[in-house]
Motif scaffolding. Structure first.
Motif, PDB file in Angstrom:
ATOM      1  N   GLN A  12       0.837  -1.208   0.000  1.00 42.25           N
ATOM      2  CA  GLN A  12       0.000   0.000   0.000  1.00 42.25           C
ATOM      3  C   GLN A  12       0.868   1.254   0.000  1.00 42.25           C
ATOM      4  O   GLN A  12       0.574   2.216  -0.719  1.00 42.25           O
ATOM      5  CB  GLN A  12      -0.937  -0.014   1.206  1.00 42.25           C
ATOM      6  N   ILE A  13       1.921   1.240   0.775  1.00 44.25           N
ATOM      7  CA  ILE A  13       2.861   2.364   0.791  1.00 44.25           C
ATOM      8  C   ILE A  13       3.499   2.512  -0.585  1.00 44.25           C
ATOM      9  O   ILE A  13       3.599   3.613  -1.127  1.00 44.25           O
ATOM     10  CB  ILE A  13       3.932   2.164   1.887  1.00 44.25           C
ATOM     11  N   GLY A  14       3.915   1.389  -1.147  1.00 44.65           N
ATOM     12  CA  GLY A  14       4.523   1.407  -2.476  1.00 44.65           C
ATOM     13  C   GLY A  14       3.591   1.965  -3.529  1.00 44.65           C
ATOM     14  O   GLY A  14       4.012   2.729  -4.406  1.00 44.65           O
ATOM     15  N   ASP A  22       8.823  11.113 -10.491  1.00 48.96           N
ATOM     16  CA  ASP A  22      10.257  10.807 -10.475  1.00 48.96           C
ATOM     17  C   ASP A  22      10.456   9.461  -9.799  1.00 48.96           C
ATOM     18  O   ASP A  22      10.324   9.335  -8.584  1.00 48.96           O
ATOM     19  CB  ASP A  22      11.006  11.907  -9.717  1.00 48.96           C
ATOM     20  N   ARG A  23      10.783   8.433 -10.601  1.00 46.83           N
ATOM     21  CA  ARG A  23      10.862   7.071 -10.071  1.00 46.83           C
ATOM     22  C   ARG A  23      11.943   6.931  -8.998  1.00 46.83           C
ATOM     23  O   ARG A  23      11.711   6.289  -7.968  1.00 46.83           O
ATOM     24  CB  ARG A  23      11.095   6.068 -11.193  1.00 46.83           C
ATOM     25  N   GLY A  29      11.696   7.448  -1.456  1.00 50.65           N
ATOM     26  CA  GLY A  29      10.637   7.895  -0.557  1.00 50.65           C
ATOM     27  C   GLY A  29       9.926   6.736   0.127  1.00 50.65           C
ATOM     28  O   GLY A  29       9.620   6.809   1.328  1.00 50.65           O
ATOM     29  N   ALA A  30       9.683   5.670  -0.611  1.00 51.30           N
ATOM     30  CA  ALA A  30       9.042   4.496  -0.026  1.00 51.30           C
ATOM     31  C   ALA A  30       9.934   3.892   1.059  1.00 51.30           C
ATOM     32  O   ALA A  30       9.461   3.542   2.144  1.00 51.30           O
ATOM     33  CB  ALA A  30       8.732   3.474  -1.108  1.00 51.30           C
ATOM     34  N   PRO A  63       6.161  -5.430  -7.457  1.00 49.65           N
ATOM     35  CA  PRO A  63       7.483  -5.174  -8.051  1.00 49.65           C
ATOM     36  C   PRO A  63       8.092  -3.834  -7.640  1.00 49.65           C
ATOM     37  O   PRO A  63       9.292  -3.755  -7.399  1.00 49.65           O
ATOM     38  CB  PRO A  63       7.213  -5.227  -9.548  1.00 49.65           C
ATOM     39  N   PHE A  64       7.295  -2.781  -7.544  1.00 56.71           N
ATOM     40  CA  PHE A  64       7.828  -1.473  -7.163  1.00 56.71           C
ATOM     41  C   PHE A  64       8.443  -1.529  -5.771  1.00 56.71           C
ATOM     42  O   PHE A  64       9.544  -1.038  -5.542  1.00 56.71           O
ATOM     43  CB  PHE A  64       6.732  -0.395  -7.212  1.00 56.71           C
TER      44      PHE A  64
END
Length: 78
Positions: A12-14, A22-23, A29-30, A63-64
Motif C-alpha cells: 500500500q505504501i509502495g 520521479d521514479r 521515498g518508499a 514489483p515497485f
C-alpha cells in the motif's frame, strides 16, 4: 506482526509512492517512509521475507516495493 500483514502494508505504501513522477525519488521515498514510521522489528521481518522470497516478488511484494527494498536496503535496515 504477521508477515502477510507487513507485506500488504508495504504494498500500500509502495502504491502511493509509485504514483510519483520521479521514479528514483519515489523508490527512495518508499524506503524512507518505512525507516521513519515502522518499528525496527517490522522492518527486519519485512526484509527477512524479501530475502526468503527470492528478491521480493516471490514474497508477495509488488514489483515497485521489491525494487525499493533492493535499492535502499541499508536505509530500511538501519
Amino acid at each position: 506482526m504477521h508477515a502477510d500483514h507487513l507485506i500488504r502494508m508495504a504494498n500500500q505504501i509502495g502504491a502511493f509512492f509509485e504514483a510519483m513522477p520521479d521514479r528514483a525519488e519515489a523508490l527512495e521515498g518508499a524506503a524512507r517512509h518505512l525507516r521513519s514510521f515502522w518499528e525496527p522489528h517490522m522492518r527486519q521481518e519485512l526484509l527477512a521475507q524479501v530475502e526468503a522470497g527470492a528478491g521480493g516478488e516471490g514474497a508477495g511484494l509488488a514489483p515497485f516495493m521489491a525494487e525499493a527494498l533492493r535499492q535502499h536496503r541499508a536505509l530500511v535496515a538501519g
